[in-house]
Design a protein around this motif. Structure first.
Motif, PDB file in Angstrom:
ATOM      1  N   THR A  29       1.004  -1.076  -0.137  1.00  0.00           N
ATOM      2  CA  THR A  29      -0.138  -0.169  -0.105  1.00  0.00           C
ATOM      3  C   THR A  29       0.719   1.079  -0.075  1.00  0.00           C
ATOM      4  OG1 THR A  29      -0.277  -0.017   2.388  1.00  0.00           O
ATOM      5  CG2 THR A  29      -2.090  -1.008   0.882  1.00  0.00           C
ATOM      6  N   GLY A  30       2.214   1.208   0.194  1.00  0.00           N
ATOM      7  CA  GLY A  30       2.921   2.473  -0.100  1.00  0.00           C
ATOM      8  C   GLY A  30       2.818   2.965  -1.396  1.00  0.00           C
ATOM      9  N   SER A  31       2.425   2.316  -2.288  1.00  0.00           N
ATOM     10  CA  SER A  31       2.284   2.975  -3.581  1.00  0.00           C
ATOM     11  C   SER A  31       0.858   3.330  -4.189  1.00  0.00           C
ATOM     12  CB  SER A  31       3.018   2.075  -4.643  1.00  0.00           C
ATOM     13  OG  SER A  31       2.149   0.752  -4.583  1.00  0.00           O
ATOM     14  N   ALA A  32       0.094   3.422  -2.765  1.00  0.00           N
ATOM     15  CA  ALA A  32      -1.465   3.592  -3.290  1.00  0.00           C
ATOM     16  C   ALA A  32      -2.038   4.491  -2.319  1.00  0.00           C
ATOM     17  CB  ALA A  32      -1.964   2.296  -3.168  1.00  0.00           C
ATOM     18  N   VAL A  33      -3.127   5.229  -2.914  1.00  0.00           N
ATOM     19  CA  VAL A  33      -3.789   6.146  -2.002  1.00  0.00           C
ATOM     20  C   VAL A  33      -5.424   5.813  -2.127  1.00  0.00           C
ATOM     21  CG1 VAL A  33      -3.607   7.949  -3.500  1.00  0.00           C
ATOM     22  CG2 VAL A  33      -4.068   8.331  -1.060  1.00  0.00           C
ATOM     23  N   TRP A  34      -6.294   5.765  -0.957  1.00  0.00           N
ATOM     24  CA  TRP A  34      -7.636   5.668  -1.340  1.00  0.00           C
ATOM     25  C   TRP A  34      -8.411   6.963  -0.981  1.00  0.00           C
ATOM     26  CZ3 TRP A  34      -4.415   1.653  -0.936  1.00  0.00           C
ATOM     27  CH2 TRP A  34      -4.759   0.376  -1.641  1.00  0.00           C
ATOM     28  N   LEU A  35      -9.206   7.287  -2.100  1.00  0.00           N
ATOM     29  CA  LEU A  35      -9.888   8.450  -1.881  1.00  0.00           C
ATOM     30  C   LEU A  35     -11.227   8.073  -1.316  1.00  0.00           C
ATOM     31  CD1 LEU A  35      -9.280   9.890  -5.271  1.00  0.00           C
ATOM     32  CD2 LEU A  35      -8.066  10.390  -3.407  1.00  0.00           C
ATOM     33  N   MET A  36     -11.380   8.394   0.117  1.00  0.00           N
ATOM     34  CA  MET A  36     -12.667   7.776   0.930  1.00  0.00           C
ATOM     35  C   MET A  36     -13.357   8.791   1.311  1.00  0.00           C
ATOM     36  SD  MET A  36     -12.463   4.262   0.982  1.00  0.00           S
ATOM     37  CE  MET A  36     -13.490   4.041   2.179  1.00  0.00           C
ATOM     38  N   PRO A  37     -14.682   8.603   0.920  1.00  0.00           N
ATOM     39  CA  PRO A  37     -15.841   9.406   1.844  1.00  0.00           C
ATOM     40  C   PRO A  37     -15.968   8.963   3.076  1.00  0.00           C
ATOM     41  CG  PRO A  37     -16.705   8.310   0.256  1.00  0.00           C
ATOM     42  CD  PRO A  37     -15.385   7.765  -0.023  1.00  0.00           C
ATOM     43  N   SER A  38     -16.477   9.608   4.245  1.00  0.00           N
ATOM     44  CA  SER A  38     -17.060   9.341   5.325  1.00  0.00           C
ATOM     45  C   SER A  38     -18.275   8.210   4.836  1.00  0.00           C
ATOM     46  CB  SER A  38     -17.480  10.131   6.256  1.00  0.00           C
ATOM     47  OG  SER A  38     -18.500  10.888   5.818  1.00  0.00           O
ATOM     48  N   GLN A  39     -18.818   7.398   5.976  1.00  0.00           N
ATOM     49  CA  GLN A  39     -19.849   6.523   5.547  1.00  0.00           C
ATOM     50  C   GLN A  39     -21.088   7.547   5.376  1.00  0.00           C
ATOM     51  OE1 GLN A  39     -20.804   3.589   8.413  1.00  0.00           O
ATOM     52  NE2 GLN A  39     -21.721   2.350   6.911  1.00  0.00           N
ATOM     53  N   GLU A  40     -21.172   8.612   6.099  1.00  0.00           N
ATOM     54  CA  GLU A  40     -22.377   9.265   6.111  1.00  0.00           C
ATOM     55  C   GLU A  40     -22.238  10.043   4.634  1.00  0.00           C
ATOM     56  OE1 GLU A  40     -20.215   9.533   8.558  1.00  0.00           O
ATOM     57  OE2 GLU A  40     -21.364   8.519  10.047  1.00  0.00           O
ATOM     58  N   GLU A  41     -21.034  10.558   4.180  1.00  0.00           N
ATOM     59  CA  GLU A  41     -20.823  11.238   2.878  1.00  0.00           C
ATOM     60  C   GLU A  41     -21.174  10.196   1.687  1.00  0.00           C
ATOM     61  OE1 GLU A  41     -20.165  14.122  -0.043  1.00  0.00           O
ATOM     62  OE2 GLU A  41     -20.726  14.219   2.055  1.00  0.00           O
ATOM     63  N   GLN A  42     -20.880   8.982   1.915  1.00  0.00           N
ATOM     64  CA  GLN A  42     -20.971   7.862   0.992  1.00  0.00           C
ATOM     65  C   GLN A  42     -22.470   7.624   0.480  1.00  0.00           C
ATOM     66  OE1 GLN A  42     -18.892   6.673  -1.280  1.00  0.00           O
ATOM     67  NE2 GLN A  42     -19.814   4.686  -1.868  1.00  0.00           N
ATOM     68  N   ARG A  43     -23.178   7.579   1.821  1.00  0.00           N
ATOM     69  CA  ARG A  43     -24.780   7.143   1.687  1.00  0.00           C
ATOM     70  C   ARG A  43     -25.322   8.366   1.185  1.00  0.00           C
ATOM     71  NH1 ARG A  43     -28.217   3.925   3.569  1.00  0.00           N
ATOM     72  NH2 ARG A  43     -26.805   2.835   4.920  1.00  0.00           N
ATOM     73  N   ALA A  44     -24.971   9.630   1.624  1.00  0.00           N
ATOM     74  CA  ALA A  44     -25.738  10.845   0.861  1.00  0.00           C
ATOM     75  C   ALA A  44     -25.408  10.926  -0.687  1.00  0.00           C
ATOM     76  CB  ALA A  44     -24.992  12.299   1.648  1.00  0.00           C
ATOM     77  N   ARG A  45     -24.074  10.658  -0.940  1.00  0.00           N
ATOM     78  CA  ARG A  45     -23.891  10.830  -2.435  1.00  0.00           C
ATOM     79  C   ARG A  45     -24.587   9.643  -3.172  1.00  0.00           C
ATOM     80  NH1 ARG A  45     -17.193  11.339  -3.176  1.00  0.00           N
ATOM     81  NH2 ARG A  45     -17.266  13.288  -1.890  1.00  0.00           N
ATOM     82  N   TYR A  58     -23.482  -1.469  -2.851  1.00  0.00           N
ATOM     83  CA  TYR A  58     -22.650  -0.097  -2.566  1.00  0.00           C
ATOM     84  C   TYR A  58     -22.006   0.111  -1.168  1.00  0.00           C
ATOM     85  CZ  TYR A  58     -24.467   1.265  -7.333  1.00  0.00           C
ATOM     86  OH  TYR A  58     -24.868   1.174  -8.684  1.00  0.00           O
ATOM     87  N   LEU A  59     -22.808   0.126  -0.043  1.00  0.00           N
ATOM     88  CA  LEU A  59     -22.471   0.315   0.959  1.00  0.00           C
ATOM     89  C   LEU A  59     -21.362  -0.885   1.654  1.00  0.00           C
ATOM     90  CD1 LEU A  59     -25.705   1.723   2.466  1.00  0.00           C
ATOM     91  CD2 LEU A  59     -23.728   3.156   1.826  1.00  0.00           C
ATOM     92  N   TRP A  60     -21.756  -1.998   1.126  1.00  0.00           N
ATOM     93  CA  TRP A  60     -21.081  -3.308   1.548  1.00  0.00           C
ATOM     94  C   TRP A  60     -19.562  -3.024   0.984  1.00  0.00           C
ATOM     95  CZ3 TRP A  60     -18.231  -6.660  -1.455  1.00  0.00           C
ATOM     96  CH2 TRP A  60     -17.848  -7.747  -0.868  1.00  0.00           C
ATOM     97  N   GLY A  61     -19.312  -2.520  -0.349  1.00  0.00           N
ATOM     98  CA  GLY A  61     -18.028  -2.331  -0.752  1.00  0.00           C
ATOM     99  C   GLY A  61     -17.487  -1.198  -0.015  1.00  0.00           C
ATOM    100  N   TRP A  62     -18.068  -0.255   0.221  1.00  0.00           N
ATOM    101  CA  TRP A  62     -17.331   1.068   1.074  1.00  0.00           C
ATOM    102  C   TRP A  62     -16.803   0.186   2.346  1.00  0.00           C
ATOM    103  CZ3 TRP A  62     -17.503   2.709   5.937  1.00  0.00           C
ATOM    104  CH2 TRP A  62     -16.919   3.664   6.206  1.00  0.00           C
ATOM    105  N   GLN A  63     -17.757  -0.533   2.952  1.00  0.00           N
ATOM    106  CA  GLN A  63     -17.267  -1.111   4.189  1.00  0.00           C
ATOM    107  C   GLN A  63     -16.148  -2.178   4.154  1.00  0.00           C
ATOM    108  OE1 GLN A  63     -18.380  -0.224   7.550  1.00  0.00           O
ATOM    109  NE2 GLN A  63     -16.434  -1.566   8.017  1.00  0.00           N
TER     110      GLN A  63
END
Length: 108
Positions: A29-45, A58-63
């Motif tokens: 993972t040193g060569s990677a970065v994940w762009l992560m919304p909070s769970q609340e933001e993900q649900r709102a989007r 969709y929510l399962w994938g986020w988790q």
């Protein structure tokens, strides 16, 4: 197959996007970065995109990704709540500034 494709790339720098690119799949993972919304933001989007109802997948994938990130001490995330595309791009560029500066660069 995604991991095989990533590992076969001839370039030292690549941007890969997709919900299927999990920390476990990406490898070191040193060569990677994940762009992560909070769970609340993900649900709102998702609710905005799918007013008829958000599929649980969709929510399962986020988790799934969040759980793997939490288990990987060297994983890097950038919180993207309330960020513009420009702000997110700047954060990613900052994360990889040394690698970007080292090149290679395009030229003639």
């Amino acid at each position: 197959m995604i991991r095989e494709d990533l590992m076969s790339l001839p370039w030292p720098l690549a941007v890969v996007e997709g919900a299927l690119v999990t920390p476990d799949l990406a490898g070191p993972t040193g060569s990677a970065v994940w762009l992560m919304p909070s769970q609340e933001e993900q649900r709102a989007r998702l609710e905005k995109r799918h007013p008829e109802g958000v599929h649980h997948g969709y929510l399962w994938g986020w988790q799934l990704i969040r759980t793997q990130l939490d288990a990987a001490p060297d994983a890097t995330t950038i919180a993207v709540d309330n960020q513009t595309v420009s702000q997110t791009l700047a954060a990613v560029e900052g994360q990889f500034a040394e690698r970007i500066a080292a090149g290679p660069t395009g030229g003639s």
